[in-house]
Design an enzyme around this catalytic site. Structure first.
Site, mmCIF file in Angstrom:
data_model
loop_
_atom_site.group_PDB
_atom_site.id
_atom_site.type_symbol
_atom_site.label_atom_id
_atom_site.label_comp_id
_atom_site.label_asym_id
_atom_site.label_seq_id
_atom_site.Cartn_x
_atom_site.Cartn_y
_atom_site.Cartn_z
ATOM 1 N N LYS A 37 0.848 -1.202 0.000
ATOM 2 C CA LYS A 37 0.000 0.000 0.000
ATOM 3 C C LYS A 37 0.881 1.249 0.000
ATOM 4 O O LYS A 37 2.091 1.163 0.249
ATOM 5 C CB LYS A 37 -0.901 -0.025 1.241
ATOM 6 C CG LYS A 37 -0.124 -0.040 2.555
ATOM 7 C CD LYS A 37 -0.996 -0.453 3.730
ATOM 8 C CE LYS A 37 -0.185 -0.380 5.017
ATOM 9 N NZ LYS A 37 -0.901 -0.967 6.159
ATOM 10 N N TYR A 246 17.287 29.527 7.380
ATOM 11 C CA TYR A 246 16.176 30.259 7.977
ATOM 12 C C TYR A 246 16.328 30.333 9.489
ATOM 13 O O TYR A 246 16.699 29.361 10.148
ATOM 14 C CB TYR A 246 14.854 29.552 7.657
ATOM 15 C CG TYR A 246 14.409 29.735 6.219
ATOM 16 C CD1 TYR A 246 14.326 31.006 5.641
ATOM 17 C CD2 TYR A 246 14.057 28.637 5.449
ATOM 18 C CE1 TYR A 246 13.898 31.159 4.328
ATOM 19 C CE2 TYR A 246 13.630 28.783 4.140
ATOM 20 C CZ TYR A 246 13.553 30.059 3.583
ATOM 21 O OH TYR A 246 13.137 30.200 2.293
ATOM 22 N N MET A 294 12.478 23.852 2.403
ATOM 23 C CA MET A 294 11.556 23.072 1.580
ATOM 24 C C MET A 294 12.291 22.221 0.543
ATOM 25 O O MET A 294 11.975 21.043 0.338
ATOM 26 C CB MET A 294 10.576 24.007 0.860
ATOM 27 C CG MET A 294 9.517 23.273 0.048
ATOM 28 S SD MET A 294 8.429 24.378 -0.855
ATOM 29 C CE MET A 294 7.561 25.194 0.474
HETATM 30 C C1 LIG Z 1 -0.038 -1.857 6.771
HETATM 31 C C2 LIG Z 1 -0.568 -3.141 7.259
HETATM 32 C C3 LIG Z 1 0.282 -4.245 7.423
HETATM 33 C C4 LIG Z 1 1.794 -4.124 7.364
HETATM 34 O O1 LIG Z 1 2.251 -3.592 8.613
HETATM 35 P P1 LIG Z 1 3.790 -3.293 8.923
HETATM 36 O O2 LIG Z 1 3.752 -2.777 10.319
HETATM 37 O O3 LIG Z 1 4.224 -2.244 7.946
HETATM 38 O O4 LIG Z 1 4.540 -4.548 8.780
HETATM 39 C C5 LIG Z 1 -0.298 -5.463 7.745
HETATM 40 N N1 LIG Z 1 -1.642 -5.578 7.906
HETATM 41 C C6 LIG Z 1 -2.486 -4.535 7.779
HETATM 42 C C7 LIG Z 1 -3.938 -4.736 7.986
HETATM 43 C C8 LIG Z 1 -1.982 -3.277 7.475
HETATM 44 O O5 LIG Z 1 -2.810 -2.227 7.373
#
Ligand SMILES: *Cc1c(COP(=O)(O)O)cnc(C)c1O
Length: 342
Positions: A37, A246, A294
């Site tokens: 993701k 800055y 930035m």
């Molecule tokens: C993001 C996620 C993972 C992976 O978790 P990590 O801590 O990055 O290993 C696994 N299961 C679900 C439901 C998640 O949302």
């Protein structure tokens, strides 16, 4: 003429694959999947998924149907963690490569009403984020559904001694046999390190694949994957008594040789690295001086006197240490990596 960016992400894709193999071995007889993701935690979901599929990974997780669509032609099988809204149904029903993780009674009814098909189920065992309750399951909500994976998610896996871990594990284990799910899945990266009781039939690491080290048990076993590099835009001598950046937060005690790098908080090199981050040149650490801007940051060139305009410097980005000095989480340091890297 092609344009080349003045900052780049070097990715060690062999380290990525090695981390998956390590987590797969730690998962014992359970299969080991991969959370890709948020664009593969900022590294590029496509290249990550293809590399891990080649290493043997078969189960991939994204948050949304947009993320699933972007991987449709990779040939990998995906679970969409946020399930199905009304707006998702047409896309979800048509997606041969992806199935929803159903999180609410409404999502279950929506999926069933449209004819069902293979799905995953999220059950909440104490995180109180997404998921059905054990009561929903006992009440027959899932009867007749074709369930691939019954999953739950740990709240405190990165605190191995936290009592909620065992409470969630036991609550989840008690659901074995209560659904027609083909297998069960509980552990994220840190959950894998909690031991074989947490592995069930499938593990779901994300962070540790990408070089994150959420718990001491993974130290020394997980390799760094992400190496940001930035080009020197200007080299200058800052005279004793002068300041940099800055708000003039850093004052030169002696004449100091400084390189200005093409990297800033808009690239995910957050302000927490101000006066605390570092670049690396031939094994020597070049400290960040003053505030991160930035798009720019200053580092002390020190004894690396040959460094010049146009040279590239590696940015210190060993995730556990970078998180500790910047005050950001390792997750934010990965997913914050900006779109300007070449
Ligand atoms: C993001 C996620 C993972 C992976 O978790 P990590 O801590 O990055 O290993 C696994 N299961 C679900 C439901 C998640 O949302």
């Amino acid at each position: 003429m092609a344009w080349t960016a003045p900052l780049r992400l070097r990715l060690d894709m062999d380290a990525l694959a090695a981390n998956w193999r390590t987590l797969d071995a730690m998962s014992g007889t359970a299969a080991c999947g991969a959370a890709v993701k948020a664009n593969g935690y900022g590294l590029g979901a496509r290249r990550v998924a293809l590399r891990l599929a080649a290493a043997g990974c078969r189960d991939f997780f994204v948050a949304t149907w947009g993320e699933a669509a972007a991987l449709a032609d990779t040939g990998v099988t995906l679970s969409v963690l946020h399930g199905v809204r009304d707006e998702d149904m047409a896309v979800a029903r048509a997606a041969a490569h992806a199935r929803p993780v159903l999180n609410t009674p409404d999502q279950v009814r929506r999926w069933r009403g449209a004819g069902g098909g293979a799905c995953d189920i999220m059950v909440d065992t104490g995180l109180n984020r997404l998921g059905l309750s054990a009561g929903d399951i006992a009440g027959g909500l899932l009867d007749g559904l074709t369930i691939e994976t019954l999953m739950s998610h740990l709240a405190c896996a990165d605190e191995p001694g936290h009592p909620l871990n065992e409470r969630q594990r036991a609550a989840f284990a008690s659901l074995a046999g209560k659904t027609r799910a083909r297998r069960m899945s509980l552990a994220n990266s840190a959950g894998i390190a909690l031991g074989p009781d947490y592995a069930f039939g499938l593990t779901r690491p994300g962070l540790a694949l990408y070089g994150g080290v959420p718990v001491p048990a993974l130290e020394g076993r997980i390799a760094q994957v992400v190496f940001p590099e930035a080009q020197i835009l200007q080299r200058r001598t800052v005279r004793a008594g002068q300041t940099i950046g800055y708000n003039a937060t850093w004052t030169a005690r002696a004449d100091t040789e400084v390189a200005i790098l093409n990297l800033g908080y808009a690239d995910g090199y957050f302000r927490g690295f101000s006066a605390r981050g570092w670049a690396v040149h031939e094994g020597e650490r070049l400290p960040v001086l003053g505030r991160v801007s930035m798009d720019l940051v200053a580092v002390d060139v020190g004894t690396a006197s040959a460094l010049a305009e146009g040279d590239w410097l590696a940015i210190g980005y060993h995730l556990p240490e970078a998180a500790a000095v910047s005050g950001m989480s390792q997750y934010e340091l990965l997913t914050g990596l900006g779109v300007r890297f070449g």
